[in-house]
Structure formats: structure tokens, C-alpha cells
Design an enzyme around this catalytic site. Structure first.
Site, short mmCIF file in Angstrom:
data_model
loop_
_atom_site.label_atom_id
_atom_site.label_comp_id
_atom_site.label_asym_id
_atom_site.label_seq_id
_atom_site.Cartn_x
_atom_site.Cartn_y
_atom_site.Cartn_z
N CYS A 61 18.85 34.97 -14.33
CA CYS A 61 17.97 35.62 -15.28
C CYS A 61 18.81 36.42 -16.29
O CYS A 61 20.00 36.67 -16.09
CB CYS A 61 16.96 36.53 -14.58
SG CYS A 61 17.58 38.18 -14.19
N GLU A 97 22.15 37.85 -7.60
CA GLU A 97 23.41 38.01 -8.33
C GLU A 97 23.75 39.49 -8.50
O GLU A 97 24.89 39.92 -8.32
CB GLU A 97 23.32 37.35 -9.71
CG GLU A 97 23.04 35.85 -9.68
CD GLU A 97 21.58 35.49 -9.66
OE1 GLU A 97 20.76 36.23 -9.07
OE2 GLU A 97 21.23 34.46 -10.24
N GLU A 123 12.93 41.91 -3.01
CA GLU A 123 11.73 42.14 -3.83
C GLU A 123 11.04 43.46 -3.47
O GLU A 123 11.37 44.13 -2.49
CB GLU A 123 10.78 40.95 -3.67
CG GLU A 123 11.44 39.67 -4.17
CD GLU A 123 10.51 38.48 -4.20
OE1 GLU A 123 9.45 38.49 -3.53
OE2 GLU A 123 10.85 37.51 -4.92
N CYS A 134 20.54 39.68 -15.05
CA CYS A 134 21.77 39.41 -14.29
C CYS A 134 22.89 38.94 -15.21
O CYS A 134 24.06 39.28 -14.99
CB CYS A 134 21.49 38.37 -13.21
SG CYS A 134 20.48 39.01 -11.87
N ASN A 152 18.24 38.20 -3.10
CA ASN A 152 17.21 38.92 -3.83
C ASN A 152 16.39 39.78 -2.87
O ASN A 152 16.10 39.39 -1.73
CB ASN A 152 16.33 38.01 -4.68
CG ASN A 152 15.78 36.79 -3.98
OD1 ASN A 152 16.31 36.34 -2.99
ND2 ASN A 152 14.70 36.25 -4.53
N CYS A 171 17.71 40.92 -8.12
CA CYS A 171 18.12 39.53 -7.94
C CYS A 171 19.36 39.43 -7.06
O CYS A 171 20.13 40.40 -6.92
CB CYS A 171 18.44 38.88 -9.28
SG CYS A 171 17.02 38.62 -10.36
N1 THU Z 1 15.86 35.56 -8.74
C1 THU Z 1 17.16 35.75 -8.35
O1 THU Z 1 17.42 36.43 -7.35
N2 THU Z 1 18.13 35.17 -9.07
C2 THU Z 1 17.91 34.31 -10.12
O2 THU Z 1 18.88 33.78 -10.67
C3 THU Z 1 16.55 34.03 -10.57
C4 THU Z 1 15.48 34.83 -9.92
C5 THU Z 1 14.78 36.10 -7.89
C6 THU Z 1 13.99 37.25 -8.43
C7 THU Z 1 12.71 37.12 -7.60
O3 THU Z 1 12.91 37.75 -6.35
C8 THU Z 1 12.56 35.64 -7.39
O4 THU Z 1 13.85 35.08 -7.62
C9 THU Z 1 11.55 34.98 -8.29
O5 THU Z 1 11.77 35.28 -9.62
#
Ligand code: THU
Length: 134
Positions: free
Chosen positions: A90, A57, A46, A93, A44, A55
Site C-alpha cells: 500500500c 511491511e 488489524e 508502506c 498485518n 500492514c
Molecule cells: N495489507 C498489508 O499488510 N500489506 C499490504 O501490502 C496490503 C494490505 C493488509 C492491511 C489489512 O490488514 C489487509 O491487508 C487488507 O487490506
């Protein structure tokens, strides 16, 4: 759990330290097992404008496309994080998985006890919006 799942989850865990997570401090790593046997990882990434976050994925899936793989080249996806319970992808994704994976593509989720739960894209997204039916 089968060796494919364990090996792929280890690859997902191995990239957790690359996650760019200054806001949530919640690193996620994803690993794709491609049908040709290659593994592609993602983390991920941000952003101070939170909605611009990508994310793990999606990072991995977009990397696969960027490397030249056509859609539907993914055999399995492993997702690793630091959550107590099973870390589930999420909905954004999930929709990208619907686009780029097969319904039966395996999705491996992990928890803090390093247990692995196996599901599929179709189970994560029943009644998927997957084509324009006009
Ligand atoms: N996030 C992911 O990368 N994958 C997931 O399956 C759930 C959430 C990340 C997004 C954000 O950077 C952090 O987790 C918190 O939501």
C-alpha cells in the site's frame, strides 16, 4: 528467480499464520533481509477502528528500528499473501520504505502461483517525497 528472493519469500510465507486479521481475513507476511544477513518478519495487525491497522511491511520495518537497526539497513523485502495477483504494498508502506530503505532496495512480490516479481523501492515510488527541501 534468484535464491535470495525465494528464501526470503519463504520466510514471509512462514509467518502468515501469525497475522491478526479478524476483519479482512486477508493475512500478509513480510520478511526483511537486513544488510548484515539477519531476517526480520512482520504481519498485518488489524483493529476494529480500521485506520489503526498496521500492514505487515510496516510491522517488519518498525521492528527493525525497534531492534536497533539504523535506517537504510535493509537489503531486500519479501511480501507474501493469499491474493491471486501479485500483492503490492500500500502507499503508506511505500512511503515508510522510502524513509527507511535505499531507493535500490529490492522488493519481491508474490502471487497465488508462488511466482515472484522483483521491483525496487524507487520503482514503487517514483518522484518520492524523501526530504524537507526548504
Ligand atoms: N495489507 C498489508 O499488510 N500489506 C499490504 O501490502 C496490503 C494490505 C493488509 C492491511 C489489512 O490488514 C489487509 O491487508 C487488507 O487490506
Amino acid at each position: 528467480m534468484n535464491k535470495e528472493a525465494q528464501d526470503l519469500m519463504e520466510k514471509a510465507r512462514s509467518v502468515l499464520g501469525r497475522a491478526y486479521v479478524p476483519y479482512s481475513h486477508f493475512p500478509v507476511g513480510a520478511a526483511l533481509l537486513m544488510k548484515d544477513g539477519q531476517v526480520i518478519t512482520g504481519v498485518n495487525v488489524e483493529n476494529v477502528s480500521f485506520g489503526a491497522t498496521n500492514c505487515a511491511e510496516r510491522s517488519a520495518l518498525f521492528t527493525a528500528i525497534s531492534q536497533g537497526y539504523p535506517a537504510k539497513s535493509v537489503k531486500a523485502i519479501a511480501i507474501a499473501g493469499i491474493s491471486q495477483g501479485f500483492l503490492s504494498p500500500c502507499s503508506i508502506c511505500r512511503q515508510v520504505m522510502v524513509e527507511l530503505c535505499d531507493p535500490e532496495t529490492a522488493v519481491y512480490l508474490s502471487n497465488a502461483d508462488e511466482e515472484i516479481m522483483e521491483t525496487t523501492v524507487a520503482e514503487l515510488v517514483p518522484l518520492a517525497f524523501d526530504h524537507l527541501d526548504v
